[in-house]
Design an enzyme around this catalytic site. Structure first.
Site, PDB file in Angstrom:
ATOM      1  N   THR A 253       0.831  -1.197   0.000  1.00  0.00           N
ATOM      2  CA  THR A 253       0.000   0.000   0.000  1.00  0.00           C
ATOM      3  C   THR A 253       0.869   1.252   0.000  1.00  0.00           C
ATOM      4  O   THR A 253       1.841   1.340   0.746  1.00  0.00           O
ATOM      5  CB  THR A 253      -0.928  -0.006   1.229  1.00  0.00           C
ATOM      6  OG1 THR A 253      -1.686  -1.205   1.215  1.00  0.00           O
ATOM      7  CG2 THR A 253      -1.860   1.180   1.209  1.00  0.00           C
ATOM      8  N   GLN A 305      -4.784  -7.058  -6.373  1.00  0.00           N
ATOM      9  CA  GLN A 305      -5.254  -7.555  -5.073  1.00  0.00           C
ATOM     10  C   GLN A 305      -6.535  -6.829  -4.678  1.00  0.00           C
ATOM     11  O   GLN A 305      -6.589  -5.595  -4.692  1.00  0.00           O
ATOM     12  CB  GLN A 305      -4.190  -7.345  -4.000  1.00  0.00           C
ATOM     13  CG  GLN A 305      -4.569  -8.007  -2.682  1.00  0.00           C
ATOM     14  CD  GLN A 305      -3.547  -7.762  -1.576  1.00  0.00           C
ATOM     15  OE1 GLN A 305      -3.385  -6.634  -1.119  1.00  0.00           O
ATOM     16  NE2 GLN A 305      -2.863  -8.813  -1.145  1.00  0.00           N
ATOM     17  N   CYS A 336      -4.691  -8.272   5.699  1.00  0.00           N
ATOM     18  CA  CYS A 336      -4.542  -6.870   6.104  1.00  0.00           C
ATOM     19  C   CYS A 336      -4.881  -6.700   7.588  1.00  0.00           C
ATOM     20  O   CYS A 336      -5.975  -7.071   8.026  1.00  0.00           O
ATOM     21  CB  CYS A 336      -5.443  -5.979   5.253  1.00  0.00           C
ATOM     22  SG  CYS A 336      -5.276  -4.223   5.651  1.00  0.00           S
ATOM     23  N   HIS A 405       2.002 -14.977   5.343  1.00  0.00           N
ATOM     24  CA  HIS A 405       2.868 -14.073   6.102  1.00  0.00           C
ATOM     25  C   HIS A 405       3.014 -14.668   7.504  1.00  0.00           C
ATOM     26  O   HIS A 405       2.013 -14.883   8.185  1.00  0.00           O
ATOM     27  CB  HIS A 405       2.238 -12.675   6.168  1.00  0.00           C
ATOM     28  CG  HIS A 405       3.093 -11.657   6.841  1.00  0.00           C
ATOM     29  ND1 HIS A 405       2.743 -10.325   6.901  1.00  0.00           N
ATOM     30  CD2 HIS A 405       4.282 -11.751   7.462  1.00  0.00           C
ATOM     31  CE1 HIS A 405       3.681  -9.656   7.553  1.00  0.00           C
ATOM     32  NE2 HIS A 405       4.627 -10.508   7.899  1.00  0.00           N
ATOM     33  N   ASN A 437       6.429 -15.485   3.427  1.00  0.00           N
ATOM     34  CA  ASN A 437       6.665 -14.043   3.476  1.00  0.00           C
ATOM     35  C   ASN A 437       7.028 -13.635   4.889  1.00  0.00           C
ATOM     36  O   ASN A 437       6.368 -14.032   5.840  1.00  0.00           O
ATOM     37  CB  ASN A 437       5.413 -13.304   2.988  1.00  0.00           C
ATOM     38  CG  ASN A 437       5.488 -11.800   3.190  1.00  0.00           C
ATOM     39  OD1 ASN A 437       4.544 -11.184   3.651  1.00  0.00           O
ATOM     40  ND2 ASN A 437       6.610 -11.196   2.865  1.00  0.00           N
ATOM     41  N   GLY A 438       8.099 -12.838   5.014  1.00  0.00           N
ATOM     42  CA  GLY A 438       8.455 -12.302   6.322  1.00  0.00           C
ATOM     43  C   GLY A 438       9.945 -12.260   6.574  1.00  0.00           C
ATOM     44  O   GLY A 438      10.628 -13.290   6.517  1.00  0.00           O
ATOM     45  N   ALA A 460       8.551  -8.063   0.826  1.00  0.00           N
ATOM     46  CA  ALA A 460       7.752  -6.851   1.069  1.00  0.00           C
ATOM     47  C   ALA A 460       8.645  -5.708   1.551  1.00  0.00           C
ATOM     48  O   ALA A 460       9.221  -4.979   0.750  1.00  0.00           O
ATOM     49  CB  ALA A 460       6.640  -7.159   2.068  1.00  0.00           C
TER      50      ALA A 460
END
Length: 590
Positions: A253, A305, A336, A405, A437-438, A460
């Protein structure tokens, strides 16, 4: 304790650590002195000691407040606020019939009057004119001197003229579609069929029986008969995408805009995805929301997305996008963590509303001709994981890819990602690919992640801190990038921004705003040549340090004024009434 302590650059012969490590006050004094170390240390010792004590007390007080998340009450200046005397677009577009609004138009129609008050140019060269042979912004361009002839005529270089931005970017919202969406004149035939079936079956049978064929009522259509009208597309006939062993740039975002994605593609990202878009805003035809779906021609594997919490809106939105834009996959955001989304039942809220979640996935799958993917977290509460229960069900619902995530909603970004749990979920997801992810900030982190058995890696924050991370992972090395090279990366971003948002005052300030948002992440990067221990870890806060040159030190500053200074190197001076506060606070450290 700062684990990422600084040391001398390894190639410099192993100098003393104190050469780089410094205090907060000395760091800012060095920048204020323009890199002159002698001038920076010219104040009395007692005063410096007092300033250091005050700074330490201030830091302790800030820690007690627990400042996290977003700057919700920040001042927000829209880019057009900096240009109060704007030239009418009809003059730039050369309309034969003149301005549509006539005397009621609020813009200036006298070119001489406009030029008398127009701010000075920001530079002598226009990137758009040099690249495309012409600049669509004419005399409103902030670099107009490079392509303005006698009588303020916009020049065109026929020899270097190439396709413009409108021809290299896809997924625009056409005015006719926007008008029909606003007047609710768009029909969603396939969605309505699914929703009627959903309403009928939900009263007499479980959701799992939705795949039973039912007789649907005849619908009157207009136009030629196509194969899609007669034969429903089977799942095996949908577009197939091979996601395995690819590097996936996460949908980010604000910062994950089209110019930033272009940079990441250049550095080696395989998969890109647009920023999270609200399905209700898309269905209402909001231009700002549709702008998030734009795709550059270099993005060869691109998805969008969607965020939503109800089967009807999500299914209709999926059908709308399937028929009007060009994408390779559609992703559902069920990870989110922000309150605005979660309280409505969207984002992480979908993980606890499994019936609605199933209805959304099945509905979207029934109207899409591209793969449907899902991004989730480990769960909502910190010690109550849900992903391992959901993943086997999502396989039945028809998901083509799952991204996990490794943190819960409660954790946000302040704890380390749980890659052991990601590994467990990866085995449960097979044969459906699962991406982890992370905390990926180096190629070593990526290698460890791949050892867990995941099908691929999503990056990310690591990409925001250093977009060349994709190159490091693919080449298996640490890149000790210089401050000059980093400035060139920022310069390329501003060029892409001017191409995307425009080179007039509004476009320049929009580019600057997004650049400053990104700089709030890049300042966390520590040059490899200064690290005592390689690699840098994403959740470790470094001490204040002086770089190998003034620019490297300036780029390490976490002060807004220093970010603005960097933006002025690339985009010229800021307007007189300019102010900026980043959207996100630095809450991602231990």
């Amino acid at each position: 304790a700062a684990a990422a302590a600084m040391a001398a650059a390894r190639g410099a012969g192993g100098s003393d650590v104190s050469r780089y490590v410094t205090t907060k006050e000395k760091f800012h004094a060095f920048l204020a002195a323009g890199g002159n170390a002698e001038e920076a240390s010219g104040e009395p010792e007692l005063k410096r000691r007092k300033l250091d004590d005050d700074a330490q007390a201030e830091d302790t007080q800030q820690d007690k407040k627990g400042m996290k998340g977003q700057n919700k009450s920040r001042p927000h200046m829209k880019p057009h606020s900096y240009d109060d005397r704007r030239l009418c677009p009809s003059l730039l577009q050369g309309r034969e019939n003149g301005c549509f609004f006539g005397e009621k138009c609020k813009f200036i129609h006298d070119v001489t009057d406009y030029m008398s008050t127009k701010p000075a140019d920001l530079g002598e060269q226009c990137y758009l004119y040099d690249t495309f042979g012409r600049c669509a912004y004419g005399i409103t361009c902030r670099f107009a001197g490079a392509h303005t002839g006698p009588d303020f005529k916009n020049l065109v270089n026929k020899e270097s003229e190439t396709p413009t931005t409108s021809e290299t970017v896809r997924n625009y919202l056409h005015k006719d579609l926007q008008r029909r969406l606003r007047k609710r004149q768009v029909t969603f035939t396939r969605s309505e069929t699914y929703l009627r079936r959903l309403t009928h079956h939900s009263t007499i049978t479980p959701m799992l029986t939705l795949t039973i064929a039912t007789k649907t009522p005849l619908i009157k259509t207009v136009g030629p008969l196509t194969d899609a009208d007669v034969i429903k597309l089977r799942p095996c006939e949908k577009k197939q995408v091979d996601f395995r062993d690819k590097l996936y740039l996460a949908p980010l975002t604000t910062c994950g805009n089209l110019p930033f994605r272009r940079l990441c593609k250049r550095f080696g990202a395989d998969i890109t995805c647009g920023e999270m878009a609200m399905c209700t805003n898309l269905l209402q035809g909001q231009a700002s929301e549709w702008a998030l779906l734009k795709r550059h021609h270099t993005e060869d594997l691109f998805g969008v997305q969607l965020e939503g919490c109800f089967p009807d809106t999500m299914t209709r939105c999926a059908e709308l996008l399937s028929e009007n834009i060009d994408v390779d996959f559609v992703d559902i955001n069920s990870g989110c963590p922000i309150d605005l989304v979660y309280r409505k039942g969207g984002g992480c809220g979908l993980m606890t509303r499994t019936n609605k979640f199933e209805q959304i996935i099945r509905g979207m799958n029934s109207v899409l001709d591209v793969p449907l993917t899902v991004k989730i977290r480990t769960g909502v509460q910190q010690n109550c994981n849900l992903a391992h229960k959901l993943i086997p069900e999502m396989k039945k619902w028809g998901v083509s890819l799952i991204t996990l995530h490794g943190r819960s909603r409660e954790q946000r970004y302040t704890k380390m990602a749980d890659w052991d749990y990601i590994s467990t979920c990866s085995r449960l997801a097979s044969p459906v690919p699962l991406f982890g992810n992370g905390d990926i900030l180096s190629y070593e982190d990526a290698m460890k992640a791949r050892e867990t058995g995941v099908s691929g890696i999503m990056v990310a924050r690591g990409a925001l801190i250093k977009p060349w991370l994709f190159t490091e992972i693919k080449e298996g090395r640490h890149w000790d990038i210089s401050s000059g090279e980093r400035l060139d990366v920022l310069r390329d971003f501003t060029h892409y921004g001017l191409e995307h948002w425009g080179s007039d005052t509004q476009g320049v300030e929009k580019t600057r705003n997004f650049l400053l948002e990104w700089l709030s992440f890049t300042c966390r990067y520590i040059p490899v040549g200064l690290l005592e221990r390689v690699p840098q870890k994403i959740n470790e806060r470094p001490p204040y340090y002086l770089g190998r040159d003034y620019l490297e030190t300036l780029m390490a500053s976490q002060h807004v004024d220093d970010w603005i200074k960097i933006s002025e190197m690339l985009l010229g001076s800021v307007p007189k009434n300019f102010n900026f506060l980043p959207k996100h606070k630095a809450s991602a450290y231990k």
